[in-house]
Motif scaffolding. Structure first.
Motif, PDB file in Angstrom:
ATOM      1  N   LYS A   1      -0.371   0.447  17.369  1.00  0.00           N
ATOM      2  CA  LYS A   1      -0.985   1.801  15.910  1.00  0.00           C
ATOM      3  C   LYS A   1       0.065   1.146  14.319  1.00  0.00           C
ATOM      4  CE  LYS A   1      -1.542   5.326  18.044  1.00  0.00           C
ATOM      5  NZ  LYS A   1      -3.004   5.777  18.140  1.00  0.00           N
ATOM      6  N   PRO A   2      -0.763   1.050  13.667  1.00  0.00           N
ATOM      7  CA  PRO A   2      -0.503   0.643  12.317  1.00  0.00           C
ATOM      8  C   PRO A   2       0.601   0.652  11.392  1.00  0.00           C
ATOM      9  CG  PRO A   2      -2.702   1.317  11.989  1.00  0.00           C
ATOM     10  CD  PRO A   2      -2.192   2.070  13.577  1.00  0.00           C
ATOM     11  N   ALA A   3       1.759   0.224  11.170  1.00  0.00           N
ATOM     12  CA  ALA A   3       2.969   0.383  10.345  1.00  0.00           C
ATOM     13  C   ALA A   3       2.781   1.770   9.388  1.00  0.00           C
ATOM     14  CB  ALA A   3       3.610  -0.844   9.883  1.00  0.00           C
ATOM     15  N   ILE A   4       1.279   1.476   8.651  1.00  0.00           N
ATOM     16  CA  ILE A   4       1.575   2.098   7.073  1.00  0.00           C
ATOM     17  C   ILE A   4       1.139   3.777   8.134  1.00  0.00           C
ATOM     18  CG2 ILE A   4      -1.046   2.325   7.081  1.00  0.00           C
ATOM     19  CD1 ILE A   4      -0.880   2.521   4.478  1.00  0.00           C
ATOM     20  N   GLU A   5       0.503   4.142   9.228  1.00  0.00           N
ATOM     21  CA  GLU A   5       0.508   5.101  10.304  1.00  0.00           C
ATOM     22  C   GLU A   5       2.095   5.705  10.602  1.00  0.00           C
ATOM     23  OE1 GLU A   5      -1.989   7.022  13.510  1.00  0.00           O
ATOM     24  OE2 GLU A   5      -2.975   5.441  12.358  1.00  0.00           O
ATOM     25  N   LEU A   6       3.148   4.758  11.151  1.00  0.00           N
ATOM     26  CA  LEU A   6       3.809   5.664  11.989  1.00  0.00           C
ATOM     27  C   LEU A   6       4.598   5.143  11.154  1.00  0.00           C
ATOM     28  CD1 LEU A   6       3.472   3.897  15.691  1.00  0.00           C
ATOM     29  CD2 LEU A   6       3.557   6.194  14.990  1.00  0.00           C
ATOM     30  N   TYR A   7       5.156   4.596   9.685  1.00  0.00           N
ATOM     31  CA  TYR A   7       5.962   4.824   9.104  1.00  0.00           C
ATOM     32  C   TYR A   7       6.130   4.608   7.284  1.00  0.00           C
ATOM     33  CZ  TYR A   7       8.344   2.567  13.510  1.00  0.00           C
ATOM     34  OH  TYR A   7       8.702   2.795  15.441  1.00  0.00           O
ATOM     35  N   PRO A   8       5.758   5.474   6.972  1.00  0.00           N
ATOM     36  CA  PRO A   8       5.117   5.843   5.669  1.00  0.00           C
ATOM     37  C   PRO A   8       6.128   5.884   4.401  1.00  0.00           C
ATOM     38  CG  PRO A   8       5.232   8.333   7.081  1.00  0.00           C
ATOM     39  CD  PRO A   8       5.282   7.153   7.828  1.00  0.00           C
ATOM     40  N   ASN A   9       7.157   5.654   5.195  1.00  0.00           N
ATOM     41  CA  ASN A   9       8.648   5.341   4.115  1.00  0.00           C
ATOM     42  C   ASN A   9       9.209   4.080   3.861  1.00  0.00           C
ATOM     43  OD1 ASN A   9       8.017   7.776   3.091  1.00  0.00           O
ATOM     44  ND2 ASN A   9       8.484   8.309   4.913  1.00  0.00           N
ATOM     45  N   SER A  10       8.372   3.494   4.886  1.00  0.00           N
ATOM     46  CA  SER A  10       9.524   1.973   5.347  1.00  0.00           C
ATOM     47  C   SER A  10       8.770   1.568   4.109  1.00  0.00           C
ATOM     48  CB  SER A  10       8.432   1.050   6.736  1.00  0.00           C
ATOM     49  OG  SER A  10       7.253   1.011   6.226  1.00  0.00           O
ATOM     50  N   SER A  11       9.682   0.254   3.846  1.00  0.00           N
ATOM     51  CA  SER A  11       9.360  -1.077   2.811  1.00  0.00           C
ATOM     52  C   SER A  11       7.966  -2.317   3.039  1.00  0.00           C
ATOM     53  CB  SER A  11      11.259  -1.689   2.252  1.00  0.00           C
ATOM     54  OG  SER A  11      11.093  -2.064   4.234  1.00  0.00           O
ATOM     55  N   PHE A  12       7.784  -2.952   4.112  1.00  0.00           N
ATOM     56  CA  PHE A  12       6.627  -3.235   4.240  1.00  0.00           C
ATOM     57  C   PHE A  12       5.491  -2.174   3.852  1.00  0.00           C
ATOM     58  CE2 PHE A  12       2.788  -3.217   6.818  1.00  0.00           C
ATOM     59  CZ  PHE A  12       2.683  -4.779   6.903  1.00  0.00           C
ATOM     60  N   THR A  13       5.303  -0.551   4.291  1.00  0.00           N
ATOM     61  CA  THR A  13       4.375   0.526   3.514  1.00  0.00           C
ATOM     62  C   THR A  13       4.282   0.069   2.023  1.00  0.00           C
ATOM     63  OG1 THR A  13       4.442   1.634   5.623  1.00  0.00           O
ATOM     64  CG2 THR A  13       3.662   2.766   4.454  1.00  0.00           C
ATOM     65  N   LYS A  14       5.697   0.333   1.283  1.00  0.00           N
ATOM     66  CA  LYS A  14       5.761   0.978  -0.072  1.00  0.00           C
ATOM     67  C   LYS A  14       4.835  -0.588  -0.615  1.00  0.00           C
ATOM     68  CE  LYS A  14       7.037   4.871   0.252  1.00  0.00           C
ATOM     69  NZ  LYS A  14       6.548   6.315   0.099  1.00  0.00           N
ATOM     70  N   THR A  15       5.175  -1.831  -0.119  1.00  0.00           N
ATOM     71  CA  THR A  15       4.474  -3.013  -1.087  1.00  0.00           C
ATOM     72  C   THR A  15       3.074  -3.081  -0.735  1.00  0.00           C
ATOM     73  OG1 THR A  15       7.109  -3.753  -0.206  1.00  0.00           O
ATOM     74  CG2 THR A  15       5.186  -5.340  -0.787  1.00  0.00           C
ATOM     75  N   ILE A  16       2.766  -2.762   1.115  1.00  0.00           N
ATOM     76  CA  ILE A  16       1.416  -2.794   0.954  1.00  0.00           C
ATOM     77  C   ILE A  16       0.402  -1.333   0.257  1.00  0.00           C
ATOM     78  CG2 ILE A  16      -1.179  -1.933   3.042  1.00  0.00           C
ATOM     79  CD1 ILE A  16       0.249  -5.048   3.559  1.00  0.00           C
ATOM     80  N   GLU A  17       0.859  -0.010  -0.243  1.00  0.00           N
ATOM     81  CA  GLU A  17       0.595   0.367  -1.155  1.00  0.00           C
ATOM     82  C   GLU A  17       0.434  -0.006  -2.420  1.00  0.00           C
ATOM     83  OE1 GLU A  17       1.422   4.477   1.630  1.00  0.00           O
ATOM     84  OE2 GLU A  17       2.634   4.224  -0.190  1.00  0.00           O
ATOM     85  N   GLY A  18       1.302  -0.837  -2.404  1.00  0.00           N
ATOM     86  CA  GLY A  18       0.972  -1.708  -4.304  1.00  0.00           C
ATOM     87  C   GLY A  18       0.395  -2.657  -4.352  1.00  0.00           C
ATOM     88  N   PHE A  19      -0.031  -3.695  -2.730  1.00  0.00           N
ATOM     89  CA  PHE A  19      -1.050  -4.687  -3.146  1.00  0.00           C
ATOM     90  C   PHE A  19      -2.360  -3.858  -3.723  1.00  0.00           C
ATOM     91  CE2 PHE A  19       1.600  -8.140   0.053  1.00  0.00           C
ATOM     92  CZ  PHE A  19       2.525  -8.133  -1.344  1.00  0.00           C
ATOM     93  N   ALA A  20      -2.309  -2.720  -2.490  1.00  0.00           N
ATOM     94  CA  ALA A  20      -3.873  -1.839  -2.636  1.00  0.00           C
ATOM     95  C   ALA A  20      -4.542  -1.734  -4.216  1.00  0.00           C
ATOM     96  CB  ALA A  20      -3.710  -0.658  -1.402  1.00  0.00           C
ATOM     97  N   ASP A  21      -2.950  -0.482  -4.957  1.00  0.00           N
ATOM     98  CA  ASP A  21      -3.167  -0.672  -6.267  1.00  0.00           C
ATOM     99  C   ASP A  21      -3.418  -1.899  -7.227  1.00  0.00           C
ATOM    100  OD1 ASP A  21      -2.654   2.474  -5.928  1.00  0.00           O
ATOM    101  OD2 ASP A  21      -0.584   1.755  -5.923  1.00  0.00           O
ATOM    102  N   ILE A  22      -3.085  -2.600  -6.773  1.00  0.00           N
ATOM    103  CA  ILE A  22      -3.316  -4.026  -7.628  1.00  0.00           C
ATOM    104  C   ILE A  22      -4.442  -4.206  -7.578  1.00  0.00           C
ATOM    105  CG2 ILE A  22      -2.643  -6.662  -8.181  1.00  0.00           C
ATOM    106  CD1 ILE A  22       0.362  -6.603  -7.524  1.00  0.00           C
ATOM    107  N   LEU A  23      -5.082  -4.695  -6.397  1.00  0.00           N
ATOM    108  CA  LEU A  23      -6.290  -5.112  -5.857  1.00  0.00           C
ATOM    109  C   LEU A  23      -7.361  -3.921  -6.309  1.00  0.00           C
ATOM    110  CD1 LEU A  23      -5.657  -5.836  -1.835  1.00  0.00           C
ATOM    111  CD2 LEU A  23      -6.844  -7.768  -4.098  1.00  0.00           C
ATOM    112  N   CYS A  24      -7.070  -2.969  -6.812  1.00  0.00           N
ATOM    113  CA  CYS A  24      -8.143  -1.604  -7.025  1.00  0.00           C
ATOM    114  C   CYS A  24      -8.063  -2.263  -8.659  1.00  0.00           C
ATOM    115  CB  CYS A  24      -7.684  -0.453  -6.740  1.00  0.00           C
ATOM    116  SG  CYS A  24      -8.130  -0.149  -5.681  1.00  0.00           S
TER     117      CYS A  24
END
Length: 298
Positions: free
Chosen positions: A244-267
């Protein structure tokens, strides 16, 4: 008129037709085991949550990293589109958060022997994919195999994943060095962004980028951009084990928060990327043209 010339004519005809052109982001690495596919999957989901229509193309042909990470077995793959009469809709498998993914299968290895009609058919189908997606993420194989280099050389936006391991750094440099020697690689038409993965601190990630970029800039005359660093996070390996993707299982993890930040930057930098966008049909036409040219030399 030879095959390559016919291909150029077809691409020009496609370019004249007003249509949606997807943003293509190719994710690659100099060696395996650096978290490339995990980043591709989680980034796709983060971009989808921002309202983007996202499709992942698993271009690690012969392997099945994306479907294993998602725990979903696709019914058809790219080879079924090319050689078994399946439609583009047939080969797009639905994943979590409305992302789609396409398994490459082994059909890509047969691209050098495509007939003119098959080339036209493939590019027309991929124009359809441009219409269906806002962003297409290509997850390449790792290393400097020909298939990996062809995809990277044909891309306009590349994410290069590296970790602090010495072998990861040297292999990332080797990939860029080999890429730089390819006659069909255009530095002016390619933006390379590095992601430092499994990092202990922001400073460590920036140091890794600075070290690699200094050598790359000096000896290869390539100026990489820095997207950022992902922390070493045990939730990622736990998610991989559970398919399962980490963003789905661990929405509050540091990895998830950083990946979401990457998505924001790319957009946020999408306006810059629009000028670079060529779409998946153009990418494949570049790749096919390169293969036709290389097959003639042999």
């Amino acid at each position: 008129m030879d095959q390559a010339e016919k291909l150029r004519k077809l691409v020009k005809e496609q370019e004249k037709t007003p249509r949606n052109i997807a943003r293509v982001i190719t994710v690659t690495s100099g060696k395996g085991g650096v978290g490339k596919s995990s980043i591709a999957v989680n980034l796709a989901m983060a971009l989808s949550r921002l309202g983007k229509r996202v499709v992942i193309l698993d271009a690690d042909f012969g392997l099945a990293n994306i479907e294993v990470m998602l725990g979903i077995r696709p019914k058809y793959n790219l080879a079924d589109l090319m050689f078994r009469g399946k439609s583009l809709t047939d080969i797009i498998t639905n994943g979590p958060d409305n992302i789609g993914f396409i398994s490459g299968g082994s059909g890509i290895q047969e691209l050098t022997s495509l007939t003119r009609d098959q080339i036209i058919y493939l590019i027309q189908k991929l124009v359809e994919l441009d219409e269906k997606a806002d962003i297409i993420i290509i997850d390449t194989g790792a290393g400097i195999a020909d298939t990996v280099l062809e995809f990277v050389a044909a891309s306009s936006e590349v994410l290069l994943i590296a970790t602090p391991e010495p072998t990861s750094i040297t292999d990332a440099y080797a990939l860029l060095k080999t890429l730089n020697r390819k006659t069909d690689f255009s530095l002016q038409d390619t933006v390379i962004k590095m992601v430092a993965n499994r990092i202990g601190s922001y400073e460590e990630g920036k140091e890794l980028y600075d070290k690699l970029n200094l050598v790359v800039n000096k000896f290869l005359n390539i100026n990489m951009m820095y997207l950022g660093s992902l922390p070493h996070d045990n939730s990622v390996s736990k998610a991989v084990m559970r398919q399962k993707p980490a963003i789905e299982l661990y929405p509050n993890s540091s990895f998830t928060k950083t990946i979401e930040g990457f998505a924001d930057i790319l957009c946020e930098n999408e306006p810059e990327a629009i000028g670079e966008k060529k779409g998946i049909a153009q990418l494949f036409s570049n790749l096919l043209r390169s293969r036709i040219k290389n097959s003639k030399k042999q």
